[in-house]
Scaffold this motif. Structure first.
Motif, PDB file in Angstrom:
ATOM      1  N   SER A 321       0.804  -1.226   0.000  1.00 14.31           N
ATOM      2  CA  SER A 321       0.000   0.000   0.000  1.00 14.31           C
ATOM      3  C   SER A 321       0.832   1.268   0.000  1.00 14.31           C
ATOM      4  O   SER A 321       0.328   2.348  -0.323  1.00 14.31           O
ATOM      5  CB  SER A 321      -0.924   0.008   1.220  1.00 14.31           C
ATOM      6  N   ALA A 322       2.104   1.179   0.384  1.00 14.04           N
ATOM      7  CA  ALA A 322       2.952   2.362   0.500  1.00 14.04           C
ATOM      8  C   ALA A 322       4.380   1.994   0.106  1.00 14.04           C
ATOM      9  O   ALA A 322       4.681   0.861  -0.258  1.00 14.04           O
ATOM     10  CB  ALA A 322       2.900   2.906   1.924  1.00 14.04           C
ATOM     11  N   GLY A 323       5.264   2.982   0.196  1.00 17.94           N
ATOM     12  CA  GLY A 323       6.662   2.747  -0.156  1.00 17.94           C
ATOM     13  C   GLY A 323       6.873   2.687  -1.651  1.00 17.94           C
ATOM     14  O   GLY A 323       6.045   3.123  -2.439  1.00 17.94           O
ATOM     15  N   GLY A 324       8.011   2.161  -2.049  1.00 20.11           N
ATOM     16  CA  GLY A 324       8.376   2.153  -3.449  1.00 20.11           C
ATOM     17  C   GLY A 324       9.077   3.446  -3.827  1.00 20.11           C
ATOM     18  O   GLY A 324       9.285   4.340  -3.003  1.00 20.11           O
ATOM     19  N   THR A 325       9.410   3.588  -5.076  1.00 20.79           N
ATOM     20  CA  THR A 325      10.162   4.757  -5.550  1.00 20.79           C
ATOM     21  C   THR A 325       9.438   6.064  -5.253  1.00 20.79           C
ATOM     22  O   THR A 325      10.064   7.081  -4.930  1.00 20.79           O
ATOM     23  CB  THR A 325      10.411   4.638  -7.059  1.00 20.79           C
ATOM     24  N   ASN A 326       8.099   6.044  -5.349  1.00 15.75           N
ATOM     25  CA  ASN A 326       7.325   7.277  -5.194  1.00 15.75           C
ATOM     26  C   ASN A 326       6.538   7.354  -3.891  1.00 15.75           C
ATOM     27  O   ASN A 326       5.758   8.284  -3.692  1.00 15.75           O
ATOM     28  CB  ASN A 326       6.354   7.409  -6.374  1.00 15.75           C
TER      29      ASN A 326
END
Length: 544
Positions: A321-326
């Motif tokens: 649901s959150a995190g990643g590059t953006n």
């Protein structure tokens, strides 16, 4: 005029490409994310967990959103694989509101879901909706039955529907229920904290016929449980989450092709409470396959609400649901061995905060829902092409000879036949996206193929051909005597038992086994086990 002669390097490259194509070696395809529909308030908004998408007989996807619509209470939508979108039903006070559930497909071709609020007692309901958009409320919940269902019901192999409520019941902690197609309701289990509390995810029916699920809270440590419940309502806790191995389970359990169960936990794990992906064996052993890092030290993502889907390549796919590059979430792949890969980082403009479980369409692509982002900021429907080819799915995935089987896919107007393992033909009736057949004589456990004018489509799962014991002769005997067992689907039998004692046996044919009454056997029923399941005799064999 100058003539350019091809260089030897150019010729070598061309020769290599032609050789690859001639050998049928596939060239890797680019992985592509597409925002195929942006939600806005008038045409539904903010799809959330569980948010299950169902593929209909017409090849379209069906789902629900809890907000927006003509009365602001959410509704049901249909979307084609190419993104063509329409609202089928807008909820109101009479029919319920806030359907977080998404939908599941019934064997009647209709869809089933749940509203979190309203109904006769303002505590939620279960509904059926036809592909044309006609809604029937099957049951409105009361406080003692359970209230506020998040998950849609699923149809069991017995034709009844099974589901959960997140609250209500005798302790106010939720319940498990059974519902007939006509609306007959039974509360099977009331959660009490010890066995878990607040179930959110949809149930899964295992290969053993029991149902499996999770709770967000409760259990020994208060971080949630994984459980098994029989169709009769006997519940067993399989695992008490302890934060180290996960906590706050919103996702359902998925039974993989290896028989183990796979899932996610939103919190817990070894990396700053970022959540985990886990494997749980039927013997109650849990292994953390991957821990997410909540600090953002990696771009892998964090806090998965959604469950996993086992794709046609055998790997598992999901979203965080959150995190990643953006910082908006990720779409990932993980193998059974725990090898993790981030495939895509969500971007707010085309959808963010994905919390619903992905659906692999039979065209090979994944489809999912983002709660936020998109052009209007109210979420998006998306597709993700991981380079997987088309296939077919089966419903049910197990059965006896003569069992009707539904096949979902595409391109069936080119069909020239259906084959069960080992290449046993079966008669069929079909449209371009839907086919019906039945398990033919002499079929064994294995994949099902739909033959086309050019090639074939293979089922993503094996069909388990279940054995049947119809009789045995003689009806009694001493230890060491021989008994002829008759029935169906005995090919490949791995075990024969008299009561609890294993017997020496010979498979004579698809319909007959000869077994020797084993030492220590007592009067009891005979069981035959094959790769497709276990059959039990209707009568007891008498040991003299």
């Amino acid at each position: 005029m100058r003539t350019h002669r091809p260089t030897s390097l150019f010729l070598q490259i061309v020769f290599t490409i032609l050789s690859v194509l001639a050998l049928g070696i596939s060239v890797a395809r680019a992985q592509t994310y597409a925002d195929i529909h942006d939600f806005d308030t008038p045409s539904l908004a903010s799809p959330q967990f569980p948010g299950m998408l169902a593929q209909g007989r017409d090849g379209n996807l069906y789902g629900s959103a809890p907000l927006g619509g003509t009365s602001g209470r959410g509704g049901v939508f249909r979307i084609a694989p190419d993104g063509s979108y329409s609202v089928l039903f807008n909820f109101d006070v009479t029919h319920g509101s806030n359907p977080y559930s998404g939908l599941t497909l019934g064997s009647d071709g209709n869809f089933y879901g749940a509203c979190f609020n309203n109904g006769d007692f303002i505590l939620g309901n279960v509904f059926r909706i036809t592909p044309a958009g006609s809604v029937t409320v099957l049951h409105s919940f009361s406080q003692l039955e359970g209230t506020s269902p998040y998950a849609p019901p699923i149809e069991g192999s017995d034709g009844n529907f099974y589901g959960t409520t997140s609250a209500g019941g005798s302790a106010g902690l939720g319940s498990v229920y059974r519902l007939t197609s006509g609306g007959g309701f039974s509360a099977l289990f009331q959660f009490d904290g010890t066995h878990g509390a607040t179930p959110i995810g949809v149930l899964t029916q295992g290969k053993d016929g029991n149902f499996y699920g999770t709770t967000k809270d409760g259990g020994t440590f208060g971080f949630g449980t994984a459980f098994k419940i029989t169709p009769g309502g006997t519940l067993t806790v399989l695992y008490n989450f302890d934060s180290t191995h996960g906590a706050s389970i919103f996702a359902p359990l998925l039974q993989g092709s290896d028989g183990n169960f796979y899932g996610t936990a939103r919190n817990g794990g070894a990396k700053n409470n970022g959540g985990v992906i886990f494997k749980l064996t039927p013997a109650k052993k849990l292994t953390v396959l991957h821990s997410f890092d909540a600090t953002g030290a990696t771009t892998e993502g964090t806090h998965p609400y959604a469950g996993l889907v086992q794709a046609s390549d055998g790997n598992f796919y999901g979203v965080s649901s959150a995190g990643g590059t953006n910082g908006q979430g990720t779409l990932f792949r993980i193998t059974k061995a725990g090898v993790y890969s981030t495939l895509y980082s969500f971007v707010s403009a085309t959808g963010s905060f994905p919390v619903a479980t992905l659906r692999q369409h039979t065209n090979g692509k994944f489809y999912g829902e983002a709660t936020n982002g998109g052009a209007a900021g109210h979420g998006a429907l998306f597709s993700f092409d991981a380079g997987l080819g088309p296939f077919v799915t089966l419903h049910p995935t197990s059965g006896v000879v003569g069992q009707p089987v539904e096949i979902f896919g595409q391109g069936f107007f080119q069909s020239t036949g259906v084959r069960f393992t080992p290449n046993i033909p079966a008669a069929s009736l079909f449209t371009d996206t839907y086919m019906t057949t039945s398990v033919p004589d002499n079929a064994t456990t294995g994949v099902v193929k739909v033959l086309l004018t050019h090639g074939h489509l293979t089922s993503s799962q094996k069909f388990l051909v279940t054995p049947v014991v119809t009789g045995f002769s003689p009806s009694s005997g001493v230890v060491g005597s021989q008994v002829v067992i008759t029935g169906d689907s005995f090919t490949g039998a791995t075990k024969v038992t008299f009561g609890s004692k294993k017997a020496v046996f010979t498979v004579n044919s698809y319909t007959q086994i000869t077994a020797t009454v084993p030492t220590g056997a007592v009067t009891g029923k005979i069981q035959v086990t094959t790769p497709g399941g276990t059959a039990v005799s209707g009568m007891a064999f008498t040991v003299n």
